[in-house]
Each structure stands twice: as C-alpha cells, then as structure tokens.
Design an enzyme around this catalytic site. Structure first.
Site, mmCIF file in Angstrom:
data_model
loop_
_atom_site.group_PDB
_atom_site.id
_atom_site.type_symbol
_atom_site.label_atom_id
_atom_site.label_comp_id
_atom_site.label_asym_id
_atom_site.label_seq_id
_atom_site.Cartn_x
_atom_site.Cartn_y
_atom_site.Cartn_z
ATOM 1 N N LYS A 147 0.853 -1.190 0.000
ATOM 2 C CA LYS A 147 0.000 0.000 0.000
ATOM 3 C C LYS A 147 0.893 1.246 0.000
ATOM 4 O O LYS A 147 1.886 1.294 0.733
ATOM 5 C CB LYS A 147 -0.892 -0.021 1.245
ATOM 6 C CG LYS A 147 -1.911 1.115 1.335
ATOM 7 C CD LYS A 147 -2.803 0.972 2.571
ATOM 8 C CE LYS A 147 -3.877 2.057 2.636
ATOM 9 N NZ LYS A 147 -4.771 1.904 3.805
ATOM 10 N N SER B 75 -9.945 2.348 2.724
ATOM 11 C CA SER B 75 -9.009 3.003 1.841
ATOM 12 C C SER B 75 -8.056 2.067 1.101
ATOM 13 O O SER B 75 -7.476 2.484 0.091
ATOM 14 C CB SER B 75 -8.177 4.001 2.658
ATOM 15 O OG SER B 75 -7.341 3.333 3.581
ATOM 16 N N SER C 226 -10.270 0.144 6.995
ATOM 17 C CA SER C 226 -9.649 0.170 5.668
ATOM 18 C C SER C 226 -8.976 -1.118 5.208
ATOM 19 O O SER C 226 -8.573 -1.212 4.054
ATOM 20 C CB SER C 226 -8.617 1.290 5.603
ATOM 21 O OG SER C 226 -9.268 2.500 5.336
HETATM 22 N N1 GLN Z 1 -13.347 4.829 6.020
HETATM 23 C C1 GLN Z 1 -12.725 5.298 7.221
HETATM 24 C C2 GLN Z 1 -12.328 6.743 7.061
HETATM 25 O O1 GLN Z 1 -12.580 7.275 6.046
HETATM 26 C C3 GLN Z 1 -11.575 4.438 7.598
HETATM 27 C C4 GLN Z 1 -10.356 4.676 6.817
HETATM 28 C C5 GLN Z 1 -9.208 3.849 7.293
HETATM 29 O O2 GLN Z 1 -9.392 2.845 7.978
HETATM 30 N N2 GLN Z 1 -8.022 4.273 6.937
HETATM 31 O O3 GLN Z 1 -11.776 7.334 7.924
#
Ligand code: GLN
Length: 491
Positions: A79, A159, A183
C-alpha cells in the site's frame, strides 16, 4: 503463466521451496498480469519491475544455496502509505508529490528481511481517508468484481482499495494494508479477500504515513485465512522506533488455522442488527452463526450498548488526530510547494493545492473539534465515548471468546454513487470503527455472494492480542463457506 498468479501465498512458497518454479518466473508472471490489468483496474500507482526482478534473482540464489527465509521469493504489493526507501511514496496525495523516502517503514523492512519481493505501490484513498478509494490523487481503483449482467464499475472499497483489488485480481500473492476505521476489512469484504487488522501495537507504525495515530494499524490482505496469518506474522513485531508497538512475542499465527474451535463461545452483538441492514447481509450473518454452531461453538447474544455512538466518536477523533498529523505538510519539507507573496501565503497555497476535498474536510473538522471552546464539547466527549465502547467489549469478553458481525452494511457499490454524500460514505464503517476505537483485532473473511454475484464478508472480533483465536475461527468458517469464487476476468 497465469497458473502461477493464481497460487496462494502458501502454495507459492511451497512451489518455490520445492523448486517447481523460480522466484523470477512467478515474479515475471505477476509483472505481466499487472501490465495487462492495471490500465483498467488502476490498482498500482507505481510498479517496480526492475527492483522486483533483482529481488527475485537474489531469492533464487538463496533458495539454490539452501538459505531460503520464510517469505523467500514471494512477490507482494505494498500500500502506498508505507514509506519505501528510494521508491516514491505518496499516500496518494498531491501534497507528497514525488516524495522519495530516505528510509524504509518497519513493516516493509520486516518483509524484505524475510525474503519477500516488492512488485510496486498500491492505490488508496488520499491519506487513507475514505471508504471507496475515490479520494486518491491517482483516481479510483475499479473493483475486479462486477454485478451479474452489469458493466457498471464498482468500488473495491477503501481506503486499501488497491491492495484488495490487486489480491482479488491475482496481481500479487498478498498485500500490505492499513486500517484506521475499517480500511483493511471493508475492502477485503468488497473483493472476496481476507483481511485482518491486528491488535493496536502488534505492528510498528514507523514509516507509515500517519492518519490517526491512536487508531492506525497495519495488517495484511490475502487470498486465504492461512495466507493472512503467514503475512501478519512477518509484518508484526516490536520496534523501538514506535513507542506504541508492543514488546511481546509474535505467535506463529498460521499454526492456529485448522485448530478445533469446539467449545468456543461466540457473541452476536444485538446492537449490530441495524433496521436498515439488507436482508442478504442479515441472512449471511445467520449463515455464519450456523457454521460456527456446526463447528461446535456456543452462540450467545451479547450487548454492546454504546455502539450507536461509535461512528460519531470516530469521525471526531480520527479527524482531530489527522488535523494534527497533517500540519507537517506545509510546502517546506515534502512534495508540493505553491509559492505565495508571504510565508503564510505559501503555506496556504500549498495546502489548498495539495490536499483533496475529503482531506480538507477532515482537517477543518479536526481543527474545529480541537479548538478552544469546542474541545470539551466534542473531542473530550468523543474520548469518553471511546472509553465506554472499549468497556462494552471488555464486558462482552467476560462471557464470550470472540464476536461475529457483518463486515460492512452492503456489498460493493458503484463508483461515483456516494461521493456527493460524505455521511452515506461514513456509514459504511459502522461495523468496523468500533474495533479501532477499542484497539481490538478484527478479521474479515469472504462468506458468500449476494444475489447479484458480489462477495460479502463477515467479521470476527477478538480479545486484545488474541488474533490466534480469530485465525482458528476464520479457518473453520472458510472451510464451511467453501468460498472459492474469483471475479470473472474482464480486464
Ligand atoms: N473509512 C474510514 C475513514 O474514512 C476508515 C479509513 C481507514 O481505515 N483508513 O476514515
């Protein structure tokens, strides 16, 4: 060559060890697969084929010399939130521009030390803020899965959308990911892959671009439960460079896969049964309960009374920490710089041009909830809610050994469908943010397909540091589900 990309990480490691194929061969197969797929899927934002082949040849030499390490020669994806020495690392934000880190994140360093080979850097929502990968400066990732009879491009979730899509489409054997509010788990659920966010502190955060430091954790996305266990063991471990990383032994997580789960008590939190939950998700959850019952588990209803406050608390705490963490991007030290007439103007211009809309929204919310007069009303209140949520889990874990819930309230949705409505986007995280707030391990595994043929995930939540039990339970459910579906290739 496609047979080589279809292997699991475990299968590939066995094939490499028994010299059925070389690391160079399996790495080349993945590079070719990426070249063919990436123009459509956009999973990788940078490929490093030369570096990969160099690593593969070194791995082959080690295997030939009988000096193979645990991940020797396995090509994986990273990532683009992990800093990689000498390789552009952007967090998929314009503000980092062409930032080339002079250091390596501890998690990736651990993987290279065990012999893994890097194929490239994977797409994500900008600074990992999002649930659909649409806030990336490199554009969205397209989910390799499509609804039956439809050509509509779907989100792979976010994400870690690039990581999940790459694993699902066989563009790497497995991938690293991070999870601040879901995410790892939500993209895993949207792509028919397995993802685990370990206990906070299992993996070092050193060299991972910070979003919300008290919530961020690294973990793997993989094709099977066993593969996730193999990769997590290699990623985890104490690190003096991260004071929140735990100085405790890392178990051989893979040894838990296949262990009997007979007699384990599984909690089903009643507050997670949302009225708005689609019938198919509710049915899948019931199916999961039935599988665990059949495997000899005892099922109990439990209550997590503060669940409904988790999402609001998360969307105060995470932006608050983000607004502080992102203060360092000022056009002076990294990436993009947009000159202005004065120093302040240069800061303002650089931040306005470098951050996308969602990141700006988080910085504004975070700055607001931390400002004098609002700190007590919002931030402090959210921290108190966070404590209550952790206490709810602690109470539940006096009665049960793990919890079973859906991973997400829907299957993958269409690209563009929710971008105009941040609240609808945030609602995706309703089942996942709770474990980040409480620091607990959460694992998502594919459990079936919905009526249109899209994968759905179930989540197992465990006691702190009890990833082992999650791997045993997930292994049993994986066997019962017999989920072997792959997306039909259209790219
Ligand atoms: N969807 C969540 C956010 O937008 C979690 C994102 C994440 O886990 N990095 O904050």
């Amino acid at each position: 060559m496609s047979a080589l990309t279809a292997l699991t990480l475990k299968g590939a490691l066995e094939g490499l060890a028994s010299k059925q194929f070389s690391s160079e061969e399996i790495t080349r197969a993945h590079i070719a697969a990426i070249e063919a797929a990436n123009p459509q899927l956009n999973a990788y934002v940078l490929t490093t084929p030369e570096k990969a082949l160099e690593g593969a040849r070194a791995a082959d030499a080690r295997i030939a010399a009988g000096e193979a390490r645990p991940l020797e020669g396995a090509p994986i994806g990273i990532k683009d939130l992990f800093c990689t020495e000498g390789v552009r690392s952007t967090a998929c934000s314009k503000i980092l521009g062409n930032f080339i880190p002079p250091y390596e994140s501890t998690v990736t360093a651990n993987l290279w030390r065990e012999g893994a080979v890097m194929l490239g850097k994977l797409n994500l929502d900008e600074f990992a803020m999002g649930s659909s990968n649409e806030s990336s400066a490199f554009g969205p990732v397209v989910n390799p899965w499509k609804s039956r009879g439809s050509n509509q491009p779907l989100t792979p979730g976010g994400s870690s959308g690039g990581s999940a899509a790459a694993v699902a489409a066989d563009l790497c054997l497995a991938a690293t990911a991070t999870d601040t509010g879901g995410s790892i788990r939500q993209p895993a659920a949207f792509t028919g892959t397995v993802g685990i966010k370990p206990t906070y502190g299992r993996c070092s955060r050193y060299g991972i671009v910070a979003f919300a430091s008290s919530l961020d954790q690294a973990g793997p996305i993989a094709k099977t439960v066993e593969d996730a266990a193999i990769l997590l063991r290699a990623m985890a471990g104490h690190d003096q460079k991260d004071s929140t990383s735990l100085n405790i032994e890392v178990p051989d997580f893979a040894s838990f896969v296949g262990k009997s789960v007979k007699g384990l008590r599984i909690g089903v939190p009643k507050e997670y049964r949302l009225d708005s939950m689609p019938a198919e998700i509710a049915a899948l959850w019931d199916q999961g309960i039935a599988w665990l019952k059949a495997a000899g588990c005892e099922i109990r209803e439990v209550s997590l009374p503060h669940t409904k406050y988790a999402l609001p608390a998360y969307y105060i705490i995470a932006p608050a920490e983000a607004s502080s963490n992102l203060a360092r991007y000022d056009g002076m030290r990294f990436g993009l710089r947009q000159e202005g007439g004065t120093l302040t103007e240069t800061y303002e211009n650089s931040r306005a041009a470098g951050f996308g809309a969602e990141v700006q929204r988080r910085i504004l919310i975070g700055t607001y909830v931390l400002s004098a007069g609002y700190y007590d009303a919002y931030y402090l209140k959210a921290l108190k809610v966070r404590r209550r949520i952790a206490d709810d889990f602690e109470a539940a874990f006096t009665e049960v050994d793990a919890l079973l819930t859906p991973t997400a309230p829907s299957a993958a949705f269409g690209l563009g469908e929710r971008v105009a409505d941040p609240i609808a986007m945030y609602l995706n995280d309703v089942f996942t943010v709770t474990t980040n707030l409480a620091g607990l391990p959460g694992l998502s595994l594919p459990a079936g397909l919905d009526s249109t043929g899209l994968p759905l995930g179930l989540q197992l939540i465990g006691r702190p540091l009890d990833e082992g039990t999650l791997f045993s339970l997930a292994g049993a459910m994986e066997d019962a589900a017999g989920f072997r579906s792959k997306p039909e290739k259209w790219w």
